[in-house]
Design a protein around this motif. Structure first.
Motif, PDB file in Angstrom:
ATOM      1  N   TRP A 316      33.378   6.382   2.307  1.00  0.00           N
ATOM      2  CA  TRP A 316      34.812   6.542   2.534  1.00  0.00           C
ATOM      3  C   TRP A 316      35.349   7.850   1.986  1.00  0.00           C
ATOM      4  CZ3 TRP A 316      37.569   3.279   5.515  1.00  0.00           C
ATOM      5  CH2 TRP A 316      36.995   2.035   5.803  1.00  0.00           C
ATOM      6  N   SER A 317      34.554   8.588   1.253  1.00  0.00           N
ATOM      7  CA  SER A 317      35.082   9.738   0.515  1.00  0.00           C
ATOM      8  C   SER A 317      35.688  10.801   1.443  1.00  0.00           C
ATOM      9  CB  SER A 317      34.001  10.354  -0.366  1.00  0.00           C
ATOM     10  OG  SER A 317      32.897  10.777   0.411  1.00  0.00           O
ATOM     11  N   LEU A 318      35.021  11.090   2.556  1.00  0.00           N
ATOM     12  CA  LEU A 318      35.541  12.100   3.475  1.00  0.00           C
ATOM     13  C   LEU A 318      36.883  11.678   4.065  1.00  0.00           C
ATOM     14  CD1 LEU A 318      32.568  13.548   5.550  1.00  0.00           C
ATOM     15  CD2 LEU A 318      34.235  14.824   4.222  1.00  0.00           C
ATOM     16  N   TRP A 319      36.994  10.398   4.400  1.00  0.00           N
ATOM     17  CA  TRP A 319      38.231   9.935   5.038  1.00  0.00           C
ATOM     18  C   TRP A 319      39.373   9.884   4.033  1.00  0.00           C
ATOM     19  CZ3 TRP A 319      37.564  10.602   9.849  1.00  0.00           C
ATOM     20  CH2 TRP A 319      36.302  10.399  10.415  1.00  0.00           C
ATOM     21  N   ILE A 320      39.055   9.550   2.805  1.00  0.00           N
ATOM     22  CA  ILE A 320      40.091   9.586   1.768  1.00  0.00           C
ATOM     23  C   ILE A 320      40.551  11.025   1.558  1.00  0.00           C
ATOM     24  CG2 ILE A 320      40.522   9.226  -0.699  1.00  0.00           C
ATOM     25  CD1 ILE A 320      38.524   6.850  -0.469  1.00  0.00           C
ATOM     26  N   GLY A 321      39.592  11.956   1.506  1.00  0.00           N
ATOM     27  CA  GLY A 321      39.946  13.364   1.379  1.00  0.00           C
ATOM     28  C   GLY A 321      40.801  13.840   2.535  1.00  0.00           C
ATOM     29  N   LEU A 322      40.472  13.362   3.746  1.00  0.00           N
ATOM     30  CA  LEU A 322      41.281  13.729   4.919  1.00  0.00           C
ATOM     31  C   LEU A 322      42.702  13.205   4.766  1.00  0.00           C
ATOM     32  CD1 LEU A 322      41.427  14.995   7.722  1.00  0.00           C
ATOM     33  CD2 LEU A 322      40.666  12.803   8.675  1.00  0.00           C
TER      34      LEU A 322
END
Length: 594
Positions: A316-322
């Motif tokens: 989920w890290s990329l989507w949270i960053g997005l």
């Protein structure tokens, strides 16, 4: 969506793409994003670390420790002939019998038994009294490049089960994760898995050592054991959740158990590691400081036995960053850069504190580095874009000289200085009538063409428009090195405007005056503007008014006429202008070709 919104959306997509590339295909020139995550992981562990050592009653894991004094004490007690390592394996057999009498649940030797010994038979006889005693084995690289493990001595294979003590190091040379399951292709036990010693001891204690182990659904499953896999570090690795720094786990001295008539009763039901405890050997750096390999194994066994392993959410890290980046870009779009930067700081801080609290309370590790990197990259790309955009917008509101002063290190300061300047006033003839007979859109379109023509010509001749006053324009020409005199350039601009006005369908009157004036910033500290003030400014304005009565498109003052070199002008005599006590001489410049 306007052009700015499209640019901000593009920045968000670009930042996401760059971080995604770093996450999935890290460049050898840049550190992997995972390496940036380790400081957060270390911080979480340090904040949650136990402050006091465990007692034997509190801990399911106990270390039976051998140190530099162990062989000396055993020699003093006449158990050994020589006070040196390695200890005879017969001693390990006697220790094993004592631990068996104490009723321990599982025993693991953090010792490597790869060579045969004359005492193996005595050791093996003790091993046969209980099943599932474990011994350490280390990785071995074969000539073909395959990874296997150093096999146990053939004389002990019947009584010992090998288990890996591999502890890979990550960024900063710290031990943070373990390979929970590794295929052993080189030993005599083909088609068997060699688990990690810290996990295998718990499996032995729970009676599932002989059951098949597998990795599925993001977990390492082994009988009743269920260990979350940290997939971003390998297909079968697990994070170590350190309980505390070195000496957190209770230790019992090897020689105390061996020489005791009866083993300690408090060891009943415990998982026991037998290993060297040295200040020089087998030491590793961890997030909680340096500790022995045996202590690291105890941490692994404790988190496995208490079902207190770490779970990760790296997917989920990329989507949270997005999401954080989109929130920042919306702030930029709706407000200005400074509030958005403050918002980005609050977003990043809130996410960091939320992940920290979640780690401490639930044991779930939400990655911080990837979302913060994506947010930071969005900030890094957006900030110069917004600064350049603001500079451009600022320069459209004030003159280039004023913008340069305001944006330079000097800044804007109230005050003027005396300069020699040529001032030009330009005004549309019959503007009121034009407005009465044309629509508002037509008036706006005409003024836009008029102002654009004036600005374009001014820049070509080394000046810029200073003010728009309704339909009037004020500009001035300073004396510039390697340039024609200011009055000459002002006349060229005036005739350029006459031709542009004819094209637009209007008539303009222009007054030009040269002389000394005060140039600089005037106003208040809270609001100021850069301009030129003085009698020459007033004279240029009055000459522009006089073009109506003299029926000429352009009038020059005597000061401007004195500067003419390559151009000519016709004297029109003296006239009286409003605000002047003495008559002034005026001139009509000859037309200038394009």
């Amino acid at each position: 969506m306007n052009r700015r919104g499209q640019a901000l959306a593009f920045i968000g997509v670009l930042a996401f793409a760059l971080v995604a590339v770093l996450v999935w295909r890290p460049s050898p020139l840049l550190p992997a994003v995972g390496d940036l995550e380790w400081p957060f992981y270390d911080w979480h562990l340090q904040a949650s670390a136990r402050k006091k050592p465990l007692t034997i009653a509190e801990s399911p894991v106990v270390i039976v420790a051998m140190d530099d004094e162990t062989p000396i004490k055993l020699a003093f007690s006449e158990v050994l002939e020589d006070p040196f390592y390695p200890l005879p394996r017969s001693c390990h057999g006697d220790l094993l019998r004592q631990l068996e009498r104490a009723g321990v649940r599982g025993i693991a030797f953090d010792l490597v038994f790869t060579e045969k010994s004359e005492h193996d038979e005595s050791f093996l006889s003790a091993l046969k009294t209980r099943q599932g005693t474990l011994a350490a084995t280390r990785p071995l690289q074969t000539e073909t490049g395959e990874e296997t493990f150093v096999p146990l001595a053939s004389t002990l294979e019947e009584g010992l089960t090998p288990a890996s003590v591999e502890v890979p190091r990550s960024a900063g040379r710290s031990v943070r994760f373990i390979p929970s399951l590794v295929q052993d292709q080189g030993s005599t036990r083909l088609d068997r898995h060699v688990p990690h010693l810290g996990i295998a001891l718990v499996a032995a204690g729970e009676g599932v050592l002989e059951q098949a182990a597998q990795v599925t659904g993001g977990y390492f499953l082994w009988g009743t054991l269920r260990l979350p896999i940290a997939a971003s570090f390998g297909s079968n690795t697990a994070l170590i959740r350190y309980l505390g720094p070195e000496n957190t786990f209770p230790r019992v001295r090897y020689e105390d158990i061996l020489l005791s008539d009866s083993p300690p009763a408090e060891l009943k039901g415990k998982l026991v590691f037998v290993g060297r405890y040295s200040t020089l050997e087998d030491r590793h750096m961890t997030p909680l400081g340096e500790m022995t390999g045996t202590e690291i194994l105890a941490n692994i066994a404790y988190m496995t036995a208490t079902r207190n392993s770490l779970r990760t959410t790296e997917a989920w890290s990329l989507w949270i960053g997005l999401g954080l980046s989109v929130a920042f870009l919306i702030l930029v779009w709706r407000f200005t850069l400074l509030p958005a930067l403050l918002g980005a700081g609050l977003l990043g801080s809130a996410w960091t504190l939320l992940t920290h609290a979640t780690f401490l309370r639930t044991g779930v590790w939400w990655e911080s580095a990837t979302p913060l990197l994506l947010l930071g990259l969005s900030v890094a790309i957006t900030t110069p874009y917004e600064i350049v955009r603001a500079h451009r917008a600022f320069k459209t509101q004030v003159s280039a000289a004023a913008a340069h002063s305001a944006l330079s290190g000097r800044g804007m300061q109230l005050g003027t200085q005396e300069v020699y300047v040529t001032v030009v006033f330009c005004d549309i003839r019959g503007f009121t009538s034009f407005c009465e007979t044309h629509s508002a859109d037509a008036v706006e379109a005409m003024l836009r063409s008029y102002f654009e023509a004036g600005d374009s010509a001014a820049r070509r001749f080394g000046s810029e428009l200073d003010k728009f006053m309704g339909d009037a324009i004020l500009l001035y020409f300073f004396e510039l090195p390697k340039q024609e005199p200011g009055a000459v350039r002002a006349i060229r601009w005036a005739w350029e405007m006459q031709r542009a006005a004819e094209t637009i369908g209007i008539q303009v009157g222009i007054g030009i005056a040269s002389g000394l004036a005060r140039e600089g910033f005037i106003g208040t500290p809270g609001r100021m503007q850069r301009t030129v003030i003085g009698d020459v400014v007033n004279l240029a304005s009055r000459l522009q008014e006089a073009t109506k009565t003299l029926k000429t498109p352009i009038l020059l003052s005597e000061g401007s006429f004195s500067q003419l070199e390559s151009l000519t002008a016709e004297p029109l005599g003296e006239i009286t202008v409003r605000g002047k006590q003495q008559p002034v001489r005026v001139f009509r410049p000859a037309p200038v070709k394009e």
